[in-house]
Design an enzyme around this catalytic site. Sequence first.
Site, PDB file in Angstrom:
ATOM      1  N   LYS A   1     -14.255   0.750  -3.903  1.00  0.00           N
ATOM      2  CA  LYS A   1     -15.335   1.185  -3.009  1.00  0.00           C
ATOM      3  C   LYS A   1     -16.365   2.012  -3.788  1.00  0.00           C
ATOM      4  CE  LYS A   1     -12.436   1.725   1.090  1.00  0.00           C
ATOM      5  NZ  LYS A   1     -11.866   2.703   2.012  1.00  0.00           N
TER       6      LYS A   1
ATOM      7  N   GLU B   1       0.825  -1.210   0.000  1.00  0.00           N
ATOM      8  CA  GLU B   1       0.000   0.000   0.000  1.00  0.00           C
ATOM      9  C   GLU B   1       0.860   1.262   0.000  1.00  0.00           C
ATOM     10  OE1 GLU B   1      -4.386  -0.636   1.858  1.00  0.00           O
ATOM     11  OE2 GLU B   1      -3.061   0.531   3.111  1.00  0.00           O
TER      12      GLU B   1
ATOM     13  N   HIS C   1       7.870 -26.756  -1.328  1.00  0.00           N
ATOM     14  CA  HIS C   1       7.230 -27.862  -2.039  1.00  0.00           C
ATOM     15  C   HIS C   1       6.081 -27.364  -2.909  1.00  0.00           C
ATOM     16  CE1 HIS C   1       9.511 -30.924   0.291  1.00  0.00           C
ATOM     17  NE2 HIS C   1       9.641 -29.879   1.075  1.00  0.00           N
TER      18      HIS C   1
HETATM   19  O1  PA5 Z   1      -3.611   1.227   5.803  1.00  0.00           O
HETATM   20  C1  PA5 Z   1      -4.698   1.721   5.623  1.00  0.00           C
HETATM   21  O2  PA5 Z   1      -4.899   2.934   5.740  1.00  0.00           O
HETATM   22  C2  PA5 Z   1      -5.886   0.863   5.260  1.00  0.00           C
HETATM   23  O3  PA5 Z   1      -5.521  -0.461   5.088  1.00  0.00           O
HETATM   24  C3  PA5 Z   1      -6.935   0.923   6.357  1.00  0.00           C
HETATM   25  O4  PA5 Z   1      -6.351   0.523   7.557  1.00  0.00           O
HETATM   26  C4  PA5 Z   1      -8.138   0.058   6.024  1.00  0.00           C
HETATM   27  O5  PA5 Z   1      -8.671   0.439   4.789  1.00  0.00           O
HETATM   28  C5  PA5 Z   1      -9.195   0.170   7.103  1.00  0.00           C
HETATM   29  O6  PA5 Z   1      -9.617   1.474   7.233  1.00  0.00           O
HETATM   30  P1  PA5 Z   1     -10.401   1.963   8.505  1.00  0.00           P
HETATM   31  O7  PA5 Z   1      -9.511   1.832   9.679  1.00  0.00           O
HETATM   32  O8  PA5 Z   1     -10.729   3.394   8.209  1.00  0.00           O
HETATM   33  O9  PA5 Z   1     -11.631   1.113   8.645  1.00  0.00           O
END
Ligand code: PA5
Length: 443
Positions: free
Chosen positions: A420, A285, A306
């Site tokens: 989303k 990310e 394996h």
């Molecule tokens: O690293 C990030 O920002 C994302 O992976 C969020 O943690 C994830 O989308 C969850 O978001 P939230 O904590 O707003 O529910």
Amino acid sequence: MQINVTKAQQFLAAGAVEALAPQVKAAQEALENGTCPGNDFLGWLHLPSSITPEFIAEINATAKVLQENCEAVVVAGIGGSYLGARMVIDSLSSSFGWLRPSNMPRILFAGNNIGEDYLSELIDYLKGVKFGVINISKSGTTTETAITFRLLKKMCEDQRGKEEAKKVIVAVTDAKKGAARTTADKEGYKSFIIPDNVGGRFSVLTPVGLLPIAVAGFDIAALVKGAQDMEKECDINAPAEKNPAAVYAAVRNAIYQSGKKIEILCNYQPKLHNFGEWWKQLYGESEGKDGKGIFPAAVDLTTDLHSMGQWIQDGERTIFETVISVEKPNTTLCVPSDEENLDGLNFLAGKRIDEVNKMAELGTQLAHVDGGVPNMKVSIEKLDEYNLGQLIYFFEKACGISGLLLEVNPFNQPGVEAYKKNMFALLNKPGYEAESAAILRKG
Ligand code: PA5
């Protein structure tokens, strides 16, 4: 914690890593001075050293309430709001959950998918089990988590009554905004704040990770101490060659620039499976954007030798490896001797299982390096809270530096929004009429 990059550097032109030194220094300065892209999300940088004993005590006190009142605690969260807690808890727990040597509540994870069977089975399991919920969401509006929490809140209230349920539901969310905050305030739940300037994937050392880890019965003070010590070791004033985060960031970028686009994180301890999941999110990310970024993959060895072992040894030479090596196991077990020796294994009799594992690790490293796979090794003495705290901060700091070397904003995740928007449009969420119309036109 130690890092050894010798078997990666041998694949690089002389001076390739050293040439990145000015950029590594600039990246560290930009993080420190808050002048980099995403500078409103740098709260993780000095988070460990800002954690006070009083704050740890407050988390432990809330954990105790859940421990005393629950047989199971469901952690509802997704992405950065669950992977850190899951990684630490799995790394420290018995490999077979039911043998966990403690009377702590069983920790279950939900809110990280939308599988109807998953949620139905969870609800079935919880019938007749005294459970509590930790609802974790920074935005407070994430669909996966919100649907799960709606189901669990109702079930917990039906099981215990509304007043009693309030004692075992805890929210970890934004200070002011989002539905999770509104609900927590209205219902009077105990709540913890996720700092504005800490993004999800850098939040394991906030209550997002610390509370579930404490509920599971682990020592969060030792975890934080490990991170604090690593924060010092990776300090901007440490000589670059002694700063493990700077070394790792520089070497992996030099390898990337040499054409190897995939990094595989390998472990030789099944308990570290979810370490790979946490690490994949952190790096994936943070770096996968603007058409760039090392693809983070993970394997569990020797298990995956394996399966994926063939590809790693002989497939396209676009990969490099980082191995997490645990020097000492927490237990002792030897291969027994057998008079008949029908299996021919007496050459191993009396040897520790871990010695066999270590020879597999060394043999694999040599084979992969011979096969053209650069190899870095990150070693810790043993799997405990302190060493995990060290690894967490090391990988976070290296990720910040590495993303800046790549010239991306390591602290945003614009790509996560695309699915989303389409999902909300397809589900006719109010406010998404224009997107719904656009999808209909495409279809
Ligand atoms: O690293 C990030 O920002 C994302 O992976 C969020 O943690 C994830 O989308 C969850 O978001 P939230 O904590 O707003 O529910």
